[in-house]
Scaffold this motif. Structure first.
Motif, PDB file in Angstrom:
ATOM      1  N   LYS A  67       0.782  -1.287   0.185  1.00 11.85           N
ATOM      2  CA  LYS A  67       0.002   0.199  -0.037  1.00 11.85           C
ATOM      3  C   LYS A  67       0.897   1.359  -0.420  1.00 11.85           C
ATOM      4  CE  LYS A  67      -0.265   0.166   5.223  1.00 11.85           C
ATOM      5  NZ  LYS A  67      -1.074   0.405   6.235  1.00 11.85           N
ATOM      6  N   GLU A 103      -4.243 -11.017   6.773  1.00 13.44           N
ATOM      7  CA  GLU A 103      -4.359  -9.661   6.226  1.00 13.44           C
ATOM      8  C   GLU A 103      -6.552  -9.393   6.180  1.00 13.44           C
ATOM      9  OE1 GLU A 103      -3.226  -8.421   1.400  1.00 13.44           O
ATOM     10  OE2 GLU A 103      -2.002  -9.388   1.813  1.00 13.44           O
ATOM     11  N   LEU A 107      -6.672  -3.419   5.724  1.00 15.48           N
ATOM     12  CA  LEU A 107      -4.888  -3.276   5.017  1.00 15.48           C
ATOM     13  C   LEU A 107      -5.761  -3.601   2.842  1.00 15.48           C
ATOM     14  CD1 LEU A 107      -2.371  -3.194   4.534  1.00 15.48           C
ATOM     15  CD2 LEU A 107      -2.960  -6.061   4.768  1.00 15.48           C
ATOM     16  N   GLU A 110      -7.194  -0.488   2.206  1.00 13.92           N
ATOM     17  CA  GLU A 110      -5.814   0.289   1.849  1.00 13.92           C
ATOM     18  C   GLU A 110      -4.858  -0.014   0.164  1.00 13.92           C
ATOM     19  OE1 GLU A 110      -4.244   2.129   5.826  1.00 13.92           O
ATOM     20  OE2 GLU A 110      -4.049  -0.149   5.616  1.00 13.92           O
TER      21      GLU A 110
END
Ligand code: PGA
Length: 254
Positions: A67, A103, A107, A110
């Motif tokens: 990210k 994950e 996340l 993002e």
């Protein structure tokens, strides 16, 4: 009207140059339905190798990306690196990323935002676990995962969503066409109620145009029945994408 059929291959952590050359050969030989978009998700070390060898009509995806643009993130790959290798696509939030590598929805959201801002096309993945399906929570789980993604999408034209029930991935246990269609229809309804209006497109635009792929033990034997379902616009294929039958899966809607 007319969402173009889309078949993604997800090679996961498989392949070496020798076996990849064989996949490239059968994809070149095809023939591949020109009315199907094809993208293969390859291991990061082979992104450039595959992009240089595959025909133009086969897109190449990374299986993950970080990210942030660059920096001290050992082991991660950047959106710019994927593009620098000549590739346009990335798979994000695959169930193995979620369940093996921990994950979170946050996340993945993002990553979705960052990959789109950096010009990539994305295949975000969602799907429920067996115990969640058995507890009647399929929609609840999928909507929550979808919301975390949808909230971060800046350009739906570069998104192809994959619904992959975790219990069907790599298990040989495909969702029935009815089970898959039911969830796909629910996802499309959720999109029409929660996304389209918010970004002030014509009400139905996002929900009607977004391609939703089914993934989980898709093979040459079951791909045609799945492809017939109204809200299934293609598939995301793991194991069978490494084999010549992948060509039949690409051509499933013919
Ligand atoms: P499978 O994997 O086709 O081997 O079940 C699908 C996926 O994980 O994308």
């Amino acid at each position: 009207m007319g969402r173009k059929f889309f078949v993604g291959g997800n090679w996961k952590m498989n392949g070496d140059k020798e076996s990849i050359d064989k996949i490239i050969d059968f994809l070149k030989a095809g023939p591949l339905d020109p009315n199907c978009d094809v993208v293969v998700g390859v291991p990061a070390p082979y992104l450039m190798y595959c992009r240089e060898r595959l025909p133009e009509n086969v897109g190449v995806a990374a299986q993950n990306c970080h990210k942030a643009a660059k920096g001290a993130f050992t082991g991660e790959i950047a959106a710019a690196m994927i593009k620098d290798c000549g590739c346009k696509w990335v798979i994000l939030g695959h169930s193995e990323r979620r369940n093996v590598f921990g994950e979170t929805d946050e996340l993945i959201g993002e990553k979705v935002a960052f990959a789109l801002e950096n010009g990539l096309h994305i295949i975000p993945c969602i799907g429920e676990k067996l115990e969640e399906r058995e507890a009647g929570k399929t929609e609840e789980v999928c909507f929550k995962q979808l919301k975390a993604i949808a909230d971060k999408v800046s350009d739906w034209s570069r998104v192809v969503l994959a619904y992959e029930p975790v219990w069907a991935i790599g298990t040989g246990k495909t969702a029935t066409p009815e089970q898959a269609q039911e969830t796909h229809a629910a996802l499309r309804k959720w999109l029409s109620e929660n996304v389209s209006r918010k970004i002030k497109r014509s009400e139905t635009e996002v929900a009607e145009n977004l391609r939703i792929l089914y993934g989980g033990s898709v093979t040459a034997a079951n791909c045609k029945e799945l492809a017939k379902c109204a809200d299934i616009d293609g598939s995301l294929v793991g194991g069978a994408s490494l084999k010549p039958e992948f060509v039949e899966i690409i051509n499933a809607s013919q």
